[in-house]
Motif scaffolding. Structure first.
Motif, mmCIF file in Angstrom:
data_model
loop_
_atom_site.group_PDB
_atom_site.id
_atom_site.type_symbol
_atom_site.label_atom_id
_atom_site.label_comp_id
_atom_site.label_asym_id
_atom_site.label_seq_id
_atom_site.Cartn_x
_atom_site.Cartn_y
_atom_site.Cartn_z
ATOM 1 N N TYR A 123 0.924 -1.127 -0.119
ATOM 2 C CA TYR A 123 -0.196 -0.073 -0.100
ATOM 3 C C TYR A 123 0.920 1.155 0.059
ATOM 4 C CZ TYR A 123 -1.588 3.619 3.131
ATOM 5 O OH TYR A 123 -1.600 4.760 3.709
ATOM 6 N N ALA A 124 1.744 1.221 0.833
ATOM 7 C CA ALA A 124 2.789 2.218 0.895
ATOM 8 C C ALA A 124 3.439 2.599 -0.417
ATOM 9 C CB ALA A 124 3.968 2.120 1.999
ATOM 10 N N GLN A 125 3.860 1.455 -0.995
ATOM 11 C CA GLN A 125 4.725 1.649 -2.311
ATOM 12 C C GLN A 125 3.663 2.160 -3.283
ATOM 13 O OE1 GLN A 125 5.711 -2.527 -3.065
ATOM 14 N NE2 GLN A 125 7.725 -2.281 -2.081
ATOM 15 N N ALA A 126 2.310 1.692 -3.441
ATOM 16 C CA ALA A 126 1.606 1.891 -4.125
ATOM 17 C C ALA A 126 1.092 3.545 -4.312
ATOM 18 C CB ALA A 126 0.136 1.321 -4.259
ATOM 19 N N THR A 127 1.102 4.037 -3.119
ATOM 20 C CA THR A 127 0.737 5.438 -2.726
ATOM 21 C C THR A 127 1.886 6.220 -3.270
ATOM 22 O OG1 THR A 127 -0.370 4.764 -0.859
ATOM 23 C CG2 THR A 127 -0.098 7.178 -0.953
ATOM 24 N N ALA A 128 3.288 5.928 -3.101
ATOM 25 C CA ALA A 128 4.356 6.573 -3.397
ATOM 26 C C ALA A 128 4.662 6.748 -4.852
ATOM 27 C CB ALA A 128 5.547 5.949 -2.710
ATOM 28 N N ARG A 129 4.352 5.697 -5.335
ATOM 29 C CA ARG A 129 4.309 5.339 -6.986
ATOM 30 C C ARG A 129 3.462 6.393 -7.663
ATOM 31 N NH1 ARG A 129 3.897 -0.288 -7.826
ATOM 32 N NH2 ARG A 129 6.084 -0.421 -6.984
ATOM 33 N N LEU A 130 2.092 6.276 -7.335
ATOM 34 C CA LEU A 130 1.023 7.287 -7.775
ATOM 35 C C LEU A 130 1.554 8.636 -7.638
ATOM 36 C CD1 LEU A 130 -2.133 5.278 -6.787
ATOM 37 C CD2 LEU A 130 -1.322 5.951 -9.137
ATOM 38 N N LYS A 131 1.987 8.978 -6.407
ATOM 39 C CA LYS A 131 2.322 10.438 -6.030
ATOM 40 C C LYS A 131 3.500 10.836 -6.840
ATOM 41 C CE LYS A 131 2.283 11.228 -1.375
ATOM 42 N NZ LYS A 131 2.616 11.320 -0.164
ATOM 43 N N GLY A 132 4.438 9.765 -7.336
ATOM 44 C CA GLY A 132 5.521 10.203 -8.266
ATOM 45 C C GLY A 132 4.887 10.444 -9.211
ATOM 46 N N LEU A 133 4.018 9.713 -9.914
ATOM 47 C CA LEU A 133 3.355 9.783 -11.418
ATOM 48 C C LEU A 133 2.802 11.292 -11.290
ATOM 49 C CD1 LEU A 133 1.933 6.288 -12.009
ATOM 50 C CD2 LEU A 133 4.255 7.338 -12.949
ATOM 51 N N ILE A 134 2.038 11.533 -10.359
ATOM 52 C CA ILE A 134 1.527 12.940 -10.425
ATOM 53 C C ILE A 134 2.470 14.118 -10.225
ATOM 54 C CG2 ILE A 134 -0.103 14.609 -9.159
ATOM 55 C CD1 ILE A 134 -1.634 11.745 -8.155
ATOM 56 N N GLU A 135 3.530 13.787 -9.239
ATOM 57 C CA GLU A 135 4.379 15.017 -9.131
ATOM 58 C C GLU A 135 5.388 15.261 -10.390
ATOM 59 O OE1 GLU A 135 4.711 15.130 -4.245
ATOM 60 O OE2 GLU A 135 6.074 14.003 -5.388
ATOM 61 N N GLY A 157 4.339 14.717 -13.393
ATOM 62 C CA GLY A 157 3.438 15.151 -14.652
ATOM 63 C C GLY A 157 3.099 13.998 -15.486
ATOM 64 N N THR A 158 3.608 12.716 -15.305
ATOM 65 C CA THR A 158 2.981 11.645 -15.926
ATOM 66 C C THR A 158 1.510 11.575 -15.872
ATOM 67 O OG1 THR A 158 4.854 10.599 -15.317
ATOM 68 C CG2 THR A 158 3.188 9.282 -16.394
ATOM 69 N N LEU A 159 0.894 11.828 -14.675
ATOM 70 C CA LEU A 159 -0.505 12.258 -14.638
ATOM 71 C C LEU A 159 -0.830 13.413 -14.368
ATOM 72 C CD1 LEU A 159 -1.154 9.052 -12.197
ATOM 73 C CD2 LEU A 159 -2.175 9.413 -14.735
ATOM 74 N N ALA A 160 -1.372 14.015 -15.405
ATOM 75 C CA ALA A 160 -1.572 15.435 -15.058
ATOM 76 C C ALA A 160 -2.722 15.936 -14.638
ATOM 77 C CB ALA A 160 -1.710 16.204 -16.375
ATOM 78 N N ALA A 161 -2.918 17.316 -14.202
ATOM 79 C CA ALA A 161 -4.134 17.625 -13.487
ATOM 80 C C ALA A 161 -5.335 17.444 -14.368
ATOM 81 C CB ALA A 161 -4.061 19.344 -13.213
ATOM 82 N N ARG A 187 -7.419 6.340 -1.664
ATOM 83 C CA ARG A 187 -8.089 7.263 -0.528
ATOM 84 C C ARG A 187 -7.043 8.072 0.130
ATOM 85 N NH1 ARG A 187 -10.655 3.208 3.141
ATOM 86 N NH2 ARG A 187 -11.694 2.591 1.473
ATOM 87 N N ILE A 188 -6.088 7.442 0.481
ATOM 88 C CA ILE A 188 -4.944 8.292 1.030
ATOM 89 C C ILE A 188 -4.465 9.534 0.199
ATOM 90 C CG2 ILE A 188 -2.941 6.994 0.718
ATOM 91 C CD1 ILE A 188 -3.786 8.495 4.005
ATOM 92 N N LEU A 189 -4.417 9.350 -1.118
ATOM 93 C CA LEU A 189 -4.206 10.303 -2.077
ATOM 94 C C LEU A 189 -5.166 11.208 -2.023
ATOM 95 C CD1 LEU A 189 -2.182 8.244 -4.633
ATOM 96 C CD2 LEU A 189 -1.163 9.784 -3.186
ATOM 97 N N GLU A 190 -6.595 10.843 -1.805
ATOM 98 C CA GLU A 190 -7.522 11.911 -1.895
ATOM 99 C C GLU A 190 -7.367 12.710 -0.560
ATOM 100 O OE1 GLU A 190 -11.356 9.998 -2.289
ATOM 101 O OE2 GLU A 190 -12.389 11.956 -2.127
ATOM 102 N N ASP A 191 -7.127 11.934 0.396
ATOM 103 C CA ASP A 191 -7.015 12.732 1.597
ATOM 104 C C ASP A 191 -5.963 13.839 1.538
ATOM 105 O OD1 ASP A 191 -8.913 11.250 3.243
ATOM 106 O OD2 ASP A 191 -7.579 9.936 4.306
ATOM 107 N N GLN A 192 -5.035 13.314 0.953
ATOM 108 C CA GLN A 192 -3.956 14.405 0.925
ATOM 109 C C GLN A 192 -3.861 15.504 -0.108
ATOM 110 O OE1 GLN A 192 -0.317 11.979 0.384
ATOM 111 N NE2 GLN A 192 -0.314 10.888 2.388
ATOM 112 N N GLY A 193 -4.918 15.310 -0.815
ATOM 113 C CA GLY A 193 -5.254 16.731 -1.891
ATOM 114 C C GLY A 193 -4.709 16.312 -3.220
ATOM 115 N N TYR A 194 -4.330 15.153 -3.542
ATOM 116 C CA TYR A 194 -3.655 14.898 -4.873
ATOM 117 C C TYR A 194 -5.097 14.433 -5.930
ATOM 118 C CZ TYR A 194 1.072 14.909 -3.124
ATOM 119 O OH TYR A 194 2.082 15.243 -2.546
ATOM 120 N N VAL A 227 -7.037 13.425 -11.151
ATOM 121 C CA VAL A 227 -5.942 14.236 -10.487
ATOM 122 C C VAL A 227 -6.357 15.522 -10.480
ATOM 123 C CG1 VAL A 227 -3.516 15.117 -10.826
ATOM 124 C CG2 VAL A 227 -4.173 12.881 -11.636
ATOM 125 N N ARG A 228 -6.117 16.142 -8.908
ATOM 126 C CA ARG A 228 -6.761 17.488 -8.931
ATOM 127 C C ARG A 228 -5.905 18.537 -9.591
ATOM 128 N NH1 ARG A 228 -8.438 18.562 -2.575
ATOM 129 N NH2 ARG A 228 -9.160 20.162 -3.278
#
Lengths: 474, 474
Positions: A10-22, A24-28, A54-61, A72-73
């Motif tokens: 779960y931590a890996q998945a969260t970090a990976r997605l966050k990376g993709l967003i940050e 720009g692979t996944l854009a707003a 859910r956690i990425l949603e909680d964190q505003g991503y 992506v927000r």
């Protein structure tokens, strides 16, 4: 085991997605794969993905649009700022935290209080079944021996296990190098008594573990505070400068996951710290309480591993990783070993035997590393969750430490916030926090609190953090 | 149970016969009833009578004539003289016993050494099966709780048991009056730290429990010695006089079965001691380690029972009566309670929980009083046996304490004897003793040793005492 693996995935998945967003692979505005699809793509469980989303949603991503899925927000959360490096006095200070710290401790003792103040992980996440089993079989096997004295240094099989573990710390200590103590507290206390007396000045980190400050106060010693870099640990430039001007008798430092800041000193800095103090003939008391709890990568070395002349007294315990109530800690005291052995003997005649036997047997059995992996993943994930919740709920301008291990967060609220008032108000609502002023003499950190993120995340914890945030803003 | 009863009957039978001989009912040359006949007359077992006859023969009261039976000897043993009351310095002294005491402790630690030096009863005579059972069930019932902190004062059910027991000490303390410590050693150490600092003078008994002297030395304090009456305890006249001339900061005393002398202070003297110190505003640290081990009559009151203003800090433990290795002791600190609570918290964060649980459960179960009766009878009988053996084997002029409780003997050898040499020589032969000079600063008691008569009597013990006697005469 399932828990540990799931937590890691779960931590890996969260970090990976966050990376993709940050990056720009996944854009707003982009739509994410559905939960089921992403689970299939990554070959992980649906629940794991759900939790990560859910956690990425909680964190505003991310945001969830009903019937449409996850997107992506547009406004990403601002990367939170690091804590500021504190300004400290250039004079030795008397310590006066004991009265307040005692009040705080009384709060930790109260039943039905959510213990976000104590730096103590709950027993429920410890391997209590296995430990109890080892305790029972050790007592049964040893017969009358479990009642007898094991005079210091302590129970021999435990000493041998510590010596084996010392390889992972970058040392190669022998069983004869250790003295078993009642937790790390007693180890630190004995070290202070071994090398300093009333009126002597001890160099400490600022903020410092308040328990050490209480000991220093009760032993009639003074402190000289060294500023902490929030991620790199004690400022060695400041220490080097202080050594030129102030007569310092000893230094206490926690290079690995310092309490409360969570910083990790680099190996180069650890070596510099050890050399600096050795050259000045000033003993280093190393507090490695949280050293086994790295969030990522290998277990860090201890400063003691750079010790060439026995000047470092390494202190730690199993209180944060196995069983606080067993009171099993230790010190590897270098050239002060004999003195520590005597002090331990005269001040308490050794530690309780059955709990030493249980820990030794648990370690022999090989379950400790596996348990640590689970605990590290859990604490890493919880630190993130607590951190994001604090940033969401606390007043604008609040900064939170980015610990690299351990299970505490150091929260810097806006200057106007009053942590002591927050402590009192929170306690009335059944929540304990540790107010910042006990982490420093002379009233610093009045707008800081320390949070224990070792308590497993739950709705209750989420609500408590929201309550704290609201109180902090009043 | 059988053991306890038999021990008691045998001690009674021995005492009764000794009385008949001493008051002349059985005159020199008289033939005693046969073993069988006497057993029938007294309605006791044949083995009990045999054992009584044998010890009276050992002690020189009887002789056995082959084929004829047991006869009262013509030359009765001289009643041994009391120990002399020591002369002590009228000045405060620095303490310097730690190095030697550490050497002595190292001897206690060695395997395969008959431990006549340590004041530690062997675990084999403790109720280790019952205690282990209580430990196991406490750990099982409490689940994860047995791993958690119980911050000082300690485990609540244990505090309540102590409060109940305090009635037997002549007190009526409440659970809130206690702090659990790691044995009585930690209790004494905390008390010293609570009331005095480096350079302060502590009034102590002479000879004193050497552990207390080591603590005083390690805390940088000094001592003022008070002479001990060998049966009545600390000289209160000497204390009163000293208070007029010396600035004393605190007083440590052991009114009940002082270690090493075994003296018992009268209630009137206890009250005088408490009043004297209270009036002078000097805290009394009462060491009641052996208080539960009276040879005869009721459990004596503690000096604390005369405390009206909280000036007495009462320290004790279960180390001599249940389980030294459990490290369960306590202090009832009177007006110093809060300070002790803080010192305990900062210096060790509480004692191990599972052993506190086990002792609490054992006490709740009601087995303690029964166990104590057995232990007291055993120690009474062994003190007599050891005492007689010493008088028989040691050089002429040797005097031995007549303890009224506990399990140590204080042996005064002729002036020329060298206890330290005896310690070294005995250790080479696998026997440890405690040399007298560690019981006093400044080299007093060079011709004294302390013996642990808690080790069950056996041929090996008898031979060891003969060896010691021989070495002492060399």
């Amino acid at each position: 085991m399932a828990d540990g693996t799931e937590g890691r995935l779960y931590a890996q998945a969260t970090a990976r997605l966050k990376g993709l967003i940050e990056n720009g692979t996944l854009a707003a505005g982009d739509r994410l794969p559905s939960v089921r699809e992403y689970a299939r793509l990554q070959a992980i469980g649906v629940n794991t993905v759900l939790r990560a989303y859910r956690i990425l949603e909680d964190q505003g991503y991310l945001e969830t649009r009903p019937q449409s899925g996850h997107f992506v927000r547009r406004r990403q959360p601002q990367p939170a700022k690091d804590l500021r490096i504190p300004e400290v006095s250039d004079k030795a200070l008397s310590v006066d935290v004991d009265s307040l710290a005692t009040r705080v401790f009384e709060a930790f003792r109260r039943p039905n209080v959510l213990p976000l103040g104590a730096a103590c992980p709950p027993s429920s996440i410890m391997p209590w079944r296995a430990l109890s089993r080892h305790l029972v079989s050790a007592v049964r096997q040893s017969g009358a021996d479990s009642l007898g004295y094991y005079l210091p240094p302590g129970y021999e099989p435990l000493l041998r296990q510590l010596a084996r573990r010392s390889l992972a710390w970058g040392c190669a200590l022998s069983a004869r190098d250790f003295v078993i103590t009642s937790g790390c507290s007693e180890a630190l206390n004995l070290c202070l008594m071994a090398v300093a007396g009333p009126g002597d000045v001890i160099a400490v980190e600022s903020p410092a573990y308040f328990g050490a400050l209480q000991m220093i106060e009760n032993l009639g010693m003074k402190v000289m505070e060294m500023p902490m870099h929030p991620r790199k640990g004690m400022s060695l430039d400041a220490l080097e400068e202080a050594l030129k001007h102030v007569r310092i008798k000893a230094c206490i430092a926690s290079p690995n996951f310092q309490n409360p800041v969570g910083s990790l000193m680099s190996d180069a800095d650890k070596e510099r710290l050890v050399r600096l103090l050795s050259k000045a003939g000033i003993p280093l008391i190393e507090d490695d309480t949280f050293g086994d709890l790295a969030y990522e990568g290998k277990r860090p070395r201890v400063a003691k591993s750079f010790d060439r002349d026995g000047n470092v007294q390494l202190c730690s315990s199993f209180s944060k990783t196995l069983a606080p109530g067993y009171r099993v800690g230790w010190v590897a005291g270098g050239r002060f070993h004999e003195r520590l052995l005597r002090l331990k003997t005269t001040s308490s005649m050794g530690s309780a035997v059955p709990t030493q036997m249980a820990v030794a047997s648990f370690l022999e059995d090989g379950g400790y590393e596996h348990h640590l992996r689970r605990l590290r993943t859990l604490f890493a994930s919880q630190a993130g969750q607590y951190r994001e919740a604090v940033l969401r709920h606390f007043p604008a301008g609040t900064r939170v430490s980015r610990p690299q291990g351990g299970h505490v967060l150091w929260v810097e609220m806006p200057e106007a916030a009053d942590a002591l008032r927050l402590f009192d108000q929170a306690l009335k609502r059944g929540i304990s926090v540790a107010p910042g002023s006990i982490f420093s003499p002379g009233g610093r950190y009045r707008n800081f609190i320390r949070l224990n993120c070792g308590v497993p995340w739950s709705d209750k914890v989420g609500e408590a953090l929201a309550t704290l945030g609201k109180l902090a803003g009043e």
